[in-house]
Design an enzyme around this catalytic site. Structure first.
Site, PDB file in Angstrom:
ATOM      1  N   GLU A  73       0.881  -1.162   0.000  1.00 58.42           N
ATOM      2  CA  GLU A  73       0.000   0.000   0.000  1.00 58.42           C
ATOM      3  C   GLU A  73       0.916   1.208   0.000  1.00 58.42           C
ATOM      4  O   GLU A  73       1.665   1.412   0.947  1.00 58.42           O
ATOM      5  CB  GLU A  73      -0.881  -0.032   1.242  1.00 58.42           C
ATOM      6  N   CYS A 114      -3.382   7.236   5.458  1.00 55.39           N
ATOM      7  CA  CYS A 114      -3.228   6.919   4.040  1.00 55.39           C
ATOM      8  C   CYS A 114      -4.479   7.328   3.269  1.00 55.39           C
ATOM      9  O   CYS A 114      -4.457   7.408   2.048  1.00 55.39           O
ATOM     10  CB  CYS A 114      -2.938   5.435   3.836  1.00 55.39           C
TER      11      CYS A 114
END
Lengths: 504, 504
Positions: free
Chosen positions: A243, A280
């Site tokens: 990620e 994020c």
């Protein structure tokens, strides 16, 4: 060697943690491999028991762990208490997934001589890959670290885990590793089910170790890309689930801005500064109708915010220089500049740009800038907005603020959907629920493999591969595939799903 | 430029097919991208209709297609007639998968303020990736070519496809492309849903085109690795699903050899020479108890076999030199050497080696040699066998010939299971059924991603990615996620599977 630093002061805190030696890393992987078959053979319900034991261990040490985490991350005790609860709940959820049993996707096709082509008895089930390496992130010292989602889902899949600790919270990582090791031993697991190693070199050794079968990673695009390239360049490449960076676009329509402009500005101010912008899923580009002063409104809302600590010096420097670089792009206005404070503390920043400039310079302006800043992109009309959305890089999330019945809403939702993994209507992307339906992933660069999620029930699938058994006698089949379904799990038999509740 | 060659004679056959220009490839991808949203939005049942129209088109032209395929491949009309039927049935199966609806994995979690952390309404479904590139294989001119499994599963997933034709059957590829284009147009599909391009450069252009979102490939380890590396080195890497080389180990136990030695030797002789040994599942290494003359028995069984044509000059040369190279390894005995014939015709070869030598030189001896040859590996005792199995590279299949009740059977099955995607008991790996339960994949190098299959219902998953909808009003949700389930598909709602037949 790594040592925690209190981001509020910049002063060292906690023990010095030595880097793992190459031998130490190799031993950890060897132990993981030795117990891989034991863990794979463990009945699902007993594997669920291991996960619940880990959850209990975290909860029992809550206050000490939260204090330790706060000293090394400066994220604050309320947030960290919530994050620990979520991390424990995540372990419990994967235990529920194991008890449910559908995750192993058992399929049985009895022999059929009339099929084209005819076939004998075939049975398919998902089996664990083998030892998995997990790279912990700095921004979630519980939920995306030693005991986080990658570890929990790999263990649920039946894969032993070697975690590469994040150097921003080494003391916490060591303590959690001890806690989990004790809990695993107490639950009867052999050594090797879970290990933690330290240091940059240890990470590279893990990715290239021939016994490691997959990697989970959460971090920067640059660091993730380097490890992804390493995993792909092995003689036997392995899946690398990274990620990386995500800009998380938000679109506000004319109608929504008119009806709820104040509320949206306040919501955005809260979302992009949450956890000092170190999510994020932080909204990094917000598309609003031009000429309404929305950017000034947002800047005003956060202008009085106290300085909040970023996690480490690298992130603080990246934030300050990143915001300055964005502001230097011709056409970008800095409405509120990034200002520093004590330790690694910074204040929020707000920038603004016309959609046309954004579209032309998306390679610079659509890159993630980690920390409490956001870019307001002002669009004049639907065409300008569509052009800007078309050049967006892949993101974890995309949010739409609109009236449900406006004619353009469906098209905007579809445009966002093409670039993101989760679309949010009249809400904010920060905060990732841990559910069966969650998807925390998206097209490159938000993740390296858009098919997979690092949060939610299906995260286990990253560490499982199918195996089909052809004409294998019942006594040699895994329990999930035996004719009498001793596990009582949902299966597909001769094309028909069996085991769910009936429709309607 | 490519032109078919009759492998029986080595003479050209059929039309000269020019390589696609860079502009031609770009246009094909542009058209694919233009219709991607149309195909994604098409209701599942209508997409199923497209697939059935393709199946019908193939069946209606059966005899002409089989003749064309036979002229360019030399595989023989009976086998090709069967392969066409299987290819059409495969398209129908994916249509059934669409009608069933479970493939899109709809999951609904209603808002739950008591969850840890609390969450709002979340709904997950799988959505198509976008345009897909498919590389056709030489050895299955129907089932792994223009209208083969990769194309069928990508279309089923809702992804437009650009196929890179295999130069060994260009005339057939052109004809099938026309047929399918007509069938698609007749079913109301826009141009761009399926295109075929030709030439090596066209393939590389596809893999690096920013509009291509995934690649399916079946072919050699060398060629596949080069394209895999290309896909991984893009600025935005994409999934590359390659099926490369596979040695497909077979283990025969003492007890099985004693009871059924003749039958097993005859079975092996049939399996490794099927289609002139040009199956990706050909048994290439057969582990048998030492000193029983099993290798001589197999060599004897195929010594009178007529020469059969290989697909092209490259494969013929690779076979002849490959068998010779194996025979040159110290310790390897050539029981029957590869002999050539007219055109690209060859005769079967059988080699033998001790397990200890095999284990020591597995990097050479465990590599796939494409064509009608097999290596008999003689083991003296369980330890030698275990050591040899431990060094096997990943394979699509592994077969065990044993008595169901022998004490060692479970351990041998487990050892094979660790290295392969399909384990077969008392049977042969050649022949891949098209079912819900099929898995045609395995650890590297048999495939590039061990999580996926190129045959069977779950092949669609390679071309789908999850999208989660958060708080999106019903009228803006895809049909699969609407509250009243208008598609009537199986779903998981608040953690409970709904829609299958009840247990027991």
């Amino acid at each position: 060697m790594s040592q925690g630093i209190d981001p509020r002061t910049g002063e060292p805190v906690g023990p010095e943690v030595p880097d793992s030696s190459a031998e130490g890393v190799s031993e950890a992987v060897a132990r993981a491999q030795e117990c891989a078959q034991w863990l794979a053979d463990l009945p699902h319900t007993r594997r669920a028991g291991l996960l619940r034991a880990l959850a209990t261990a975290l909860r029992e040490d809550e206050s000490a762990l939260v204090r330790l985490a706060d000293a090394e991350t400066g994220l604050g005790e309320p947030r960290l208490t919530g994050e620990l609860a979520r991390t424990a709940a995540q372990l419990d959820m994967f235990a529920d997934v194991l008890d449910d049993g559908a995750f192993c996707e058992a399929v049985i096709d009895h022999a059929d001589p009339r099929a084209v082509p005819p076939h004998t008895d075939l049975r398919r089930v998902l089996a664990p890959l083998g030892p998995v390496a997990v790279f912990a992130a700095s921004n979630f010292p519980f939920a995306f670290s030693v005991a986080g989602g990658d570890t929990a889902s790999a263990l649920a899949a039946g894969c032993p885990v070697v975690v590469k600790a994040h150097p921003s919270h080494p003391g916490l990582s060591v303590r959690i590793a001890e806690l989990l090791a004790d809990a695993l031993a107490g639950a009867g697991a052999p050594r090797g089910v879970l290990a933690v190693v330290h240091g940059h070199e240890a990470g590279e050794l893990l990715v290239t170790d021939p016994r490691i079968t997959a990697v989970g990673f959460t971090g920067s695009t640059r660091g993730g890309r380097a490890l992804f390239d390493l995993a792909c360049s092995r003689p036997d490449p392995i899946p690398f689930y990274g990620e990386l960076g995500s800009i998380n676009p938000v679109v506000v329509t004319e109608a929504a801005l008119e009806r709820r402009g104040d509320e949206i500005a306040a919501g955005l101010a809260g979302s992009f500064t949450l956890g000092a912008g170190q999510f994020c899923t932080k909204p990094g580009a917000v598309f609003v109708p031009a000429g309404r002063g929305f950017g000034d409104q947002v800047a005003e809302a956060v202008s009085a915010a106290e300085a909040a600590p970023l996690l480490n010096a690298r992130i603080r420097d990246g934030y300050v220089t990143g915001v300055a670089a964005l502001g230097d792009v011709p056409g970008v206005k800095t409405l509120l500049s990034a200002r520093g404070g004590a330790g690694y503390c910074v204040r929020p920043a707000v920038l603004a740009v016309d959609a046309q400039v954004f579209t032309e310079q998306a390679d610079v302006l659509a890159e993630e800038c980690f920390g409490p800043c956001t870019l307001i992109v002002e669009y004049a009309g639907a065409d300008e907005l569509a052009a800007a959305l078309a050049v967006l890089p892949g993101s974890l999330t995309g949010s739409l603020h609109a009236e449900p019945t406006e004619p353009g809403a469906a098209g905007l939702l579809a445009a966002l959907r093409r670039r993101v993994g989760r679309v949010i209507f009249n809400g904010w992307p920060t905060g990732v629920a841990v559910t069966w339906s969650q998807h925390h992933g998206g097209p490159w660069p938000s993740t390296t493999v858009p098919l997979h999620t690092s949060v939610g029930a299906t995260a286990v699938r990253r560490f499982l591969r199918p195996v089909t058994y052809q004409d294998v006698p019942g006594e040699l089949l895994p329990a999930a595939l035996r004719e009498d379904n001793p596990l009582g799990i949902p299966r597909r038999v001769d094309g028909v799903l069996i085991g769910g509740r009936s429709q309607g």
